[in-house]
Design a protein around this motif. Structure first.
Motif, PDB file in Angstrom:
ATOM      1  N   TYR A 100      77.221  37.965  -2.273  1.00 36.37           N
ATOM      2  CA  TYR A 100      76.921  39.269  -2.105  1.00 36.37           C
ATOM      3  C   TYR A 100      77.477  40.133  -0.997  1.00 36.37           C
ATOM      4  O   TYR A 100      78.229  39.611  -0.185  1.00 36.37           O
ATOM      5  CB  TYR A 100      75.105  39.366  -1.594  1.00 36.37           C
ATOM      6  CG  TYR A 100      74.251  38.969  -2.834  1.00 36.37           C
ATOM      7  CD1 TYR A 100      73.827  39.814  -3.327  1.00 36.37           C
ATOM      8  CD2 TYR A 100      73.970  37.725  -3.032  1.00 36.37           C
ATOM      9  CE1 TYR A 100      72.719  39.767  -4.517  1.00 36.37           C
ATOM     10  CE2 TYR A 100      72.975  37.550  -4.243  1.00 36.37           C
ATOM     11  CZ  TYR A 100      72.329  38.356  -4.792  1.00 36.37           C
ATOM     12  OH  TYR A 100      71.229  38.105  -5.722  1.00 36.37           O
ATOM     13  N   ILE A 121      69.451  43.147   0.184  1.00 36.61           N
ATOM     14  CA  ILE A 121      69.627  42.446  -0.849  1.00 36.61           C
ATOM     15  C   ILE A 121      68.762  42.917  -2.013  1.00 36.61           C
ATOM     16  O   ILE A 121      68.988  42.646  -3.187  1.00 36.61           O
ATOM     17  CB  ILE A 121      69.617  41.152  -0.474  1.00 36.61           C
ATOM     18  CG1 ILE A 121      70.203  40.171  -1.703  1.00 36.61           C
ATOM     19  CG2 ILE A 121      68.026  40.694  -0.409  1.00 36.61           C
ATOM     20  CD1 ILE A 121      70.242  38.877  -1.171  1.00 36.61           C
ATOM     21  N   THR A 122      67.576  43.636  -1.643  1.00 40.31           N
ATOM     22  CA  THR A 122      66.827  44.237  -2.943  1.00 40.31           C
ATOM     23  C   THR A 122      67.398  45.280  -3.697  1.00 40.31           C
ATOM     24  O   THR A 122      66.653  45.721  -4.798  1.00 40.31           O
ATOM     25  CB  THR A 122      65.401  44.302  -2.167  1.00 40.31           C
ATOM     26  OG1 THR A 122      65.310  45.643  -1.230  1.00 40.31           O
ATOM     27  CG2 THR A 122      64.630  43.390  -1.260  1.00 40.31           C
ATOM     28  N   SER A 123      68.442  46.057  -2.986  1.00 39.54           N
ATOM     29  CA  SER A 123      68.845  47.161  -3.740  1.00 39.54           C
ATOM     30  C   SER A 123      70.182  46.906  -3.824  1.00 39.54           C
ATOM     31  O   SER A 123      70.734  47.833  -4.574  1.00 39.54           O
ATOM     32  CB  SER A 123      68.797  48.409  -2.809  1.00 39.54           C
ATOM     33  OG  SER A 123      69.280  48.122  -1.601  1.00 39.54           O
ATOM     34  N   TRP A 124      70.952  45.871  -3.809  1.00 36.85           N
ATOM     35  CA  TRP A 124      72.288  45.687  -3.999  1.00 36.85           C
ATOM     36  C   TRP A 124      72.448  45.338  -5.643  1.00 36.85           C
ATOM     37  O   TRP A 124      71.596  44.865  -6.118  1.00 36.85           O
ATOM     38  CB  TRP A 124      72.993  44.357  -3.410  1.00 36.85           C
ATOM     39  CG  TRP A 124      73.361  44.631  -1.904  1.00 36.85           C
ATOM     40  CD1 TRP A 124      73.746  46.040  -1.367  1.00 36.85           C
ATOM     41  CD2 TRP A 124      73.557  44.050  -0.861  1.00 36.85           C
ATOM     42  NE1 TRP A 124      74.037  45.994  -0.085  1.00 36.85           N
ATOM     43  CE2 TRP A 124      73.953  44.741   0.341  1.00 36.85           C
ATOM     44  CE3 TRP A 124      73.293  42.461  -0.596  1.00 36.85           C
ATOM     45  CZ2 TRP A 124      74.015  44.208   1.448  1.00 36.85           C
ATOM     46  CZ3 TRP A 124      73.376  41.856   0.406  1.00 36.85           C
ATOM     47  CH2 TRP A 124      73.955  42.620   1.576  1.00 36.85           C
ATOM     48  N   GLU A 126      74.570  43.427  -8.928  1.00 33.38           N
ATOM     49  CA  GLU A 126      74.469  42.044  -9.282  1.00 33.38           C
ATOM     50  C   GLU A 126      75.526  41.401  -8.366  1.00 33.38           C
ATOM     51  O   GLU A 126      76.493  41.924  -8.215  1.00 33.38           O
ATOM     52  CB  GLU A 126      74.647  41.739 -10.631  1.00 33.38           C
ATOM     53  CG  GLU A 126      76.092  42.318 -11.094  1.00 33.38           C
ATOM     54  CD  GLU A 126      75.783  43.889 -11.734  1.00 33.38           C
ATOM     55  OE1 GLU A 126      76.715  44.300 -12.511  1.00 33.38           O
ATOM     56  OE2 GLU A 126      74.765  44.306 -11.409  1.00 33.38           O
ATOM     57  N   HIS A 162      65.251  36.728 -13.699  1.00 36.36           N
ATOM     58  CA  HIS A 162      65.843  38.011 -12.769  1.00 36.36           C
ATOM     59  C   HIS A 162      67.251  38.143 -13.519  1.00 36.36           C
ATOM     60  O   HIS A 162      67.614  39.403 -13.328  1.00 36.36           O
ATOM     61  CB  HIS A 162      66.310  37.478 -11.362  1.00 36.36           C
ATOM     62  CG  HIS A 162      65.110  37.568 -10.366  1.00 36.36           C
ATOM     63  ND1 HIS A 162      64.941  38.610  -9.694  1.00 36.36           N
ATOM     64  CD2 HIS A 162      64.003  36.719 -10.192  1.00 36.36           C
ATOM     65  CE1 HIS A 162      63.802  38.395  -9.028  1.00 36.36           C
ATOM     66  NE2 HIS A 162      63.290  37.291  -9.130  1.00 36.36           N
ATOM     67  N   TYR A 186      70.018  42.669 -14.593  1.00 39.12           N
ATOM     68  CA  TYR A 186      69.771  41.826 -13.273  1.00 39.12           C
ATOM     69  C   TYR A 186      68.775  42.609 -12.486  1.00 39.12           C
ATOM     70  O   TYR A 186      68.523  43.867 -12.640  1.00 39.12           O
ATOM     71  CB  TYR A 186      71.230  42.080 -12.500  1.00 39.12           C
ATOM     72  CG  TYR A 186      71.068  41.625 -11.031  1.00 39.12           C
ATOM     73  CD1 TYR A 186      70.980  40.351 -10.764  1.00 39.12           C
ATOM     74  CD2 TYR A 186      71.033  42.605 -10.141  1.00 39.12           C
ATOM     75  CE1 TYR A 186      70.817  40.025  -9.526  1.00 39.12           C
ATOM     76  CE2 TYR A 186      70.909  42.240  -8.680  1.00 39.12           C
ATOM     77  CZ  TYR A 186      70.811  40.668  -8.362  1.00 39.12           C
ATOM     78  OH  TYR A 186      70.698  40.371  -6.912  1.00 39.12           O
ATOM     79  N   GLN A 187      67.864  41.794 -11.980  1.00 34.05           N
ATOM     80  CA  GLN A 187      66.697  42.128 -11.271  1.00 34.05           C
ATOM     81  C   GLN A 187      67.074  41.875  -9.841  1.00 34.05           C
ATOM     82  O   GLN A 187      66.925  40.435  -9.601  1.00 34.05           O
ATOM     83  CB  GLN A 187      65.398  41.988 -11.903  1.00 34.05           C
ATOM     84  CG  GLN A 187      64.333  42.666 -11.281  1.00 34.05           C
ATOM     85  CD  GLN A 187      62.963  42.388 -11.583  1.00 34.05           C
ATOM     86  OE1 GLN A 187      62.282  41.143 -11.656  1.00 34.05           O
ATOM     87  NE2 GLN A 187      62.176  43.100 -12.199  1.00 34.05           N
ATOM     88  N   ALA A 188      67.059  42.525  -8.555  1.00 33.34           N
ATOM     89  CA  ALA A 188      67.511  42.083  -7.335  1.00 33.34           C
ATOM     90  C   ALA A 188      66.101  41.347  -6.840  1.00 33.34           C
ATOM     91  O   ALA A 188      65.161  41.583  -7.221  1.00 33.34           O
ATOM     92  CB  ALA A 188      67.730  43.190  -6.626  1.00 33.34           C
ATOM     93  N   SER A 190      63.132  40.538  -4.765  1.00 32.70           N
ATOM     94  CA  SER A 190      61.914  41.253  -4.232  1.00 32.70           C
ATOM     95  C   SER A 190      60.841  40.729  -3.826  1.00 32.70           C
ATOM     96  O   SER A 190      59.841  40.866  -4.447  1.00 32.70           O
ATOM     97  CB  SER A 190      61.859  42.634  -5.094  1.00 32.70           C
ATOM     98  OG  SER A 190      61.533  42.139  -6.326  1.00 32.70           O
TER      99      SER A 190
END
Length: 273
Positions: A100, A121-124, A126, A162, A186-188, A190
């Motif tokens: 990441y 990391i919740t908005s970065w 993939e 995810h 991709y889903q970060a 959360s």
């Protein structure tokens, strides 16, 4: 011709009368013992200056080393230290790397509670996923799930899907290029507030020319995904590689520790390479 004595205050400089023909009353300078000693004194001073700076540099280096030792001890307990997962969770980490931004390879680690990483990391986008052991001519499937939804203590929605990508070429996977058919975008990560630490697990399976798809009911929701049934449906077997990392909601108390507990994973073991 008469000679004159050295004038007072000269320190033996040696003023003497001029040679014949130089003119009456003219005096020439002849260096005396004190004057001749000046160059030797200058050389001695010049040899002492580098030694003085050398001692200063040595002292500075020793102080810097001491500061690094002290700082290193403090970093182990700082919120920015990369904490490794517990032993029972590290067994899950086999040959897969997950990168990441700012964090680097976060595989088998806990996301640090500093620099707002747990919120970032919740908005970065993939991550870069690398499998150095991938075979160039093979194709692979990448799966990312959260087995701790909504919490590790009560995982009623295990597994939360995810990311799911198929038809990834081995040559690309080896370089960290996830290019293929994306069945689930991709889903970060959360994790909900006050739900503790969540594990985010990555699996790589050998596709072997199979056509992979999700059922209509699987496409309706990401939660409570029956991952074992999906794997059995396509006879995927054991993963070629896997890893995981842990994080919690950024609003949760930073004093909470990563929990101990049994590792939750599909009912198979990662193939050791």
């Amino acid at each position: 011709m008469s000679r004159r004595r050295a004038e007072p205050g000269c320190g033996g400089c040696g003023w003497r009368a001029g040679a014949p023909g130089e003119g009456r009353g003219r005096r020439r300078y002849a260096p005396g013992p004190a004057a001749k000693a000046l160059p030797r004194r200058r050389l001695a001073l010049q040899s002492q200056v580098p030694m003085g700076w050398t001692m200063r540099l040595v002292t500075a280096a020793l102080l810097l080393g001491l500061m690094m030792v002290v700082t290193g001890d403090e970093d182990e307990n700082s919120p920015c230290a990369h904490e490794a997962l517990l032993d029972e969770d590290t067994l899950f980490c086999q040959g897969l790397e997950v990168f990441y931004p700012e964090l680097g390879n976060i595989g088998c680690k806990v996301v640090p509670d500093c620099h707002n990483y747990r919120q970032k990391i919740t908005s970065w986008m993939e991550p870069i996923v690398k499998f150095p052991g991938a075979v160039d001519g093979a194709t692979y499937i990448l799966v990312m799930v959260d087995p701790d939804a909504p919490s590790r203590a009560e995982p009623r929605q295990r597994f939360w899907r995810h990311w799911l990508v198929t038809d990834i070429k081995g040559a690309d996977l080896k370089k960290g290029k996830i290019q293929g058919q994306e069945l689930s975008a991709y889903q970060a990560p959360s994790p909900p507030a006050h739900s503790g630490f969540h594990r985010y697990q990555f699996f790589v399976y050998l596709q072997e020319g199979k056509v992979i798809s999700l059922l209509p009911k699987e496409n309706k929701t990401r939660g409570s995904w029956k991952m074992d049934r999906f794997l059995n449906r396509f006879h995927l077997g054991e993963p070629e590689a896997s890893t995981q990392f842990m994080t919690q909601n950024y609003q949760d108390s930073p004093t909470l520790q990563a929990p101990r507990g049994r590792a939750s994973e599909p009912k198979h073991k990662t193939r050791r390479r």
